[in-house]
Scaffold this motif. Structure first.
Motif, PDB file in Angstrom:
ATOM      1  N   VAL A   1     101.644  71.120  29.145  1.00  0.00           N
ATOM      2  CA  VAL A   1     101.421  69.535  29.215  1.00  0.00           C
ATOM      3  C   VAL A   1     101.864  69.628  27.637  1.00  0.00           C
ATOM      4  O   VAL A   1     101.000  70.090  26.821  1.00  0.00           O
ATOM      5  CB  VAL A   1     100.133  69.043  29.112  1.00  0.00           C
ATOM      6  N   GLY A   2     102.663  68.820  27.219  1.00  0.00           N
ATOM      7  CA  GLY A   2     102.995  68.165  25.850  1.00  0.00           C
ATOM      8  C   GLY A   2     102.696  66.973  25.585  1.00  0.00           C
ATOM      9  O   GLY A   2     103.079  66.007  26.014  1.00  0.00           O
ATOM     10  N   ASP A   3     101.487  66.740  24.904  1.00  0.00           N
ATOM     11  CA  ASP A   3     100.784  65.646  24.686  1.00  0.00           C
ATOM     12  C   ASP A   3     101.569  65.139  23.326  1.00  0.00           C
ATOM     13  O   ASP A   3     101.005  65.670  22.252  1.00  0.00           O
ATOM     14  CB  ASP A   3      99.351  65.808  24.678  1.00  0.00           C
ATOM     15  N   LEU A   4     102.284  64.068  23.376  1.00  0.00           N
ATOM     16  CA  LEU A   4     103.151  63.747  22.237  1.00  0.00           C
ATOM     17  C   LEU A   4     102.228  63.122  21.092  1.00  0.00           C
ATOM     18  O   LEU A   4     102.291  63.488  19.975  1.00  0.00           O
ATOM     19  CB  LEU A   4     104.239  62.831  22.577  1.00  0.00           C
ATOM     20  N   TYR A   5     101.187  62.337  21.573  1.00  0.00           N
ATOM     21  CA  TYR A   5     100.456  61.682  20.605  1.00  0.00           C
ATOM     22  C   TYR A   5      99.131  62.777  20.034  1.00  0.00           C
ATOM     23  O   TYR A   5      99.134  62.796  18.692  1.00  0.00           O
ATOM     24  CB  TYR A   5      99.443  60.498  21.410  1.00  0.00           C
ATOM     25  N   GLY A   6      98.830  63.557  21.016  1.00  0.00           N
ATOM     26  CA  GLY A   6      97.911  64.588  20.671  1.00  0.00           C
ATOM     27  C   GLY A   6      98.364  65.599  19.660  1.00  0.00           C
ATOM     28  O   GLY A   6      97.662  66.058  18.716  1.00  0.00           O
ATOM     29  N   MET A   7      99.535  66.054  19.901  1.00  0.00           N
ATOM     30  CA  MET A   7     100.264  66.976  19.071  1.00  0.00           C
ATOM     31  C   MET A   7     100.978  66.238  17.610  1.00  0.00           C
ATOM     32  O   MET A   7     101.263  67.040  16.934  1.00  0.00           O
ATOM     33  CB  MET A   7     101.283  67.868  19.686  1.00  0.00           C
ATOM     34  N   GLY A   8     100.680  64.979  17.557  1.00  0.00           N
ATOM     35  CA  GLY A   8     101.192  64.170  16.412  1.00  0.00           C
ATOM     36  C   GLY A   8     102.894  64.608  16.399  1.00  0.00           C
ATOM     37  O   GLY A   8     103.305  64.638  15.105  1.00  0.00           O
ATOM     38  N   PHE A   9     103.472  64.359  17.460  1.00  0.00           N
ATOM     39  CA  PHE A   9     104.896  64.456  17.276  1.00  0.00           C
ATOM     40  C   PHE A   9     105.482  63.454  16.473  1.00  0.00           C
ATOM     41  O   PHE A   9     105.260  62.326  16.674  1.00  0.00           O
ATOM     42  CB  PHE A   9     105.751  64.428  18.853  1.00  0.00           C
ATOM     43  N   GLN A  10     106.356  63.790  15.427  1.00  0.00           N
ATOM     44  CA  GLN A  10     107.039  63.061  14.708  1.00  0.00           C
ATOM     45  C   GLN A  10     108.287  62.291  15.684  1.00  0.00           C
ATOM     46  O   GLN A  10     109.322  62.830  15.887  1.00  0.00           O
ATOM     47  CB  GLN A  10     107.628  63.462  13.560  1.00  0.00           C
ATOM     48  N   SER A  11     107.864  61.044  15.875  1.00  0.00           N
ATOM     49  CA  SER A  11     108.946  60.326  16.651  1.00  0.00           C
ATOM     50  C   SER A  11     110.055  59.776  16.164  1.00  0.00           C
ATOM     51  O   SER A  11     111.411  59.479  16.640  1.00  0.00           O
ATOM     52  CB  SER A  11     108.466  59.290  17.592  1.00  0.00           C
ATOM     53  N   GLU A  12     110.089  59.510  14.656  1.00  0.00           N
ATOM     54  CA  GLU A  12     111.057  59.002  13.910  1.00  0.00           C
ATOM     55  C   GLU A  12     112.119  60.098  13.209  1.00  0.00           C
ATOM     56  O   GLU A  12     111.835  61.044  12.629  1.00  0.00           O
ATOM     57  CB  GLU A  12     110.496  58.226  12.542  1.00  0.00           C
TER      58      GLU A  12
END
Length: 197
Positions: free
Chosen positions: A36-47
């Protein structure tokens, strides 16, 4: 089968997280492995920053990509299938997930052109599944043409257009805050989709 599940919701108390749990329970029972790649949990930079923007418009398939992007591409490469779990916000996925597509599906990886202008992809996935929870009913989303728009963008452009062989979307609708009428039915559907994956 090994599945990379991309999860995009800021709260572990959300219905979307319950969908994630139900679906992965089904996957586990079917004997599949998953990450599971939890985008919020990993603090993924979306910009996308300026450097990556110039990398993309430079159309150099061999130009280096940021480390976090390379890590996500590695997870895709190590999977047989992709699954996305997210809520419907303003007729699309959360901005965090849209940014994942913007940054991870890079030129030279998700798509590139040969000398004859033929489009190719390094992505070779058997299938993808999109599990999208929505406040409106599926019937309302179909009548308003929102569901068709969602399928066109998410399936045709973001997945089938970049090396995924088959893709489907399942909308788990009628999940308005405070109304749990369809909660168990939708969670059972998520579990069954994992079990039958």
């Amino acid at each position: 089968m090994h599945v990379y599940v991309v999860f995009a919701h800021p709260s572990k108390e959300s219905f979307s997280h319950a969908v994630l749990e139900a679906f992965t329970c089904g996957l586990r029972e079917a004997g599949h492995t998953f990450e599971v790649g939890d985008l919020y949990g990993m603090g993924f930079q979306s910009e996308m920053d300026e450097a990556q923007y110039f990398r993309e418009v430079g159309l150099d398939p061999d130009a280096p990509v940021p480390d976090d992007v390379k890590a996500e591409q590695g997870k895709i490469d190590g999977a047989d299938a992709l699954v996305f779990v997210y809520p419907l916000w303003w007729s699309d996925c959360p901005a965090k997930l849209k940014g994942w597509f913007d940054r991870v599906l890079t030129y030279g990886y998700a798509y590139f052109y040969d000398a004859c202008e033929q489009r190719h992809s390094k992505v070779t996935l058997q299938k993808a599944l999109v599990l999208c929870s929505a406040g409106h009913t599926v019937e309302h989303l179909e009548e308003a043409d929102v569901a068709q728009s969602m399928r066109c963008i998410m399936l045709n452009d973001r997945l089938l257009g970049v090396g995924v062989n088959t893709a489907q979307m399942e909308i788990l609708g009628a999940m308005m805050p405070g109304d749990d009428t369809y909660r168990e039915e939708n969670l059972q559907r998520a579990y069954e989709l994992g079990r039958a994956f």
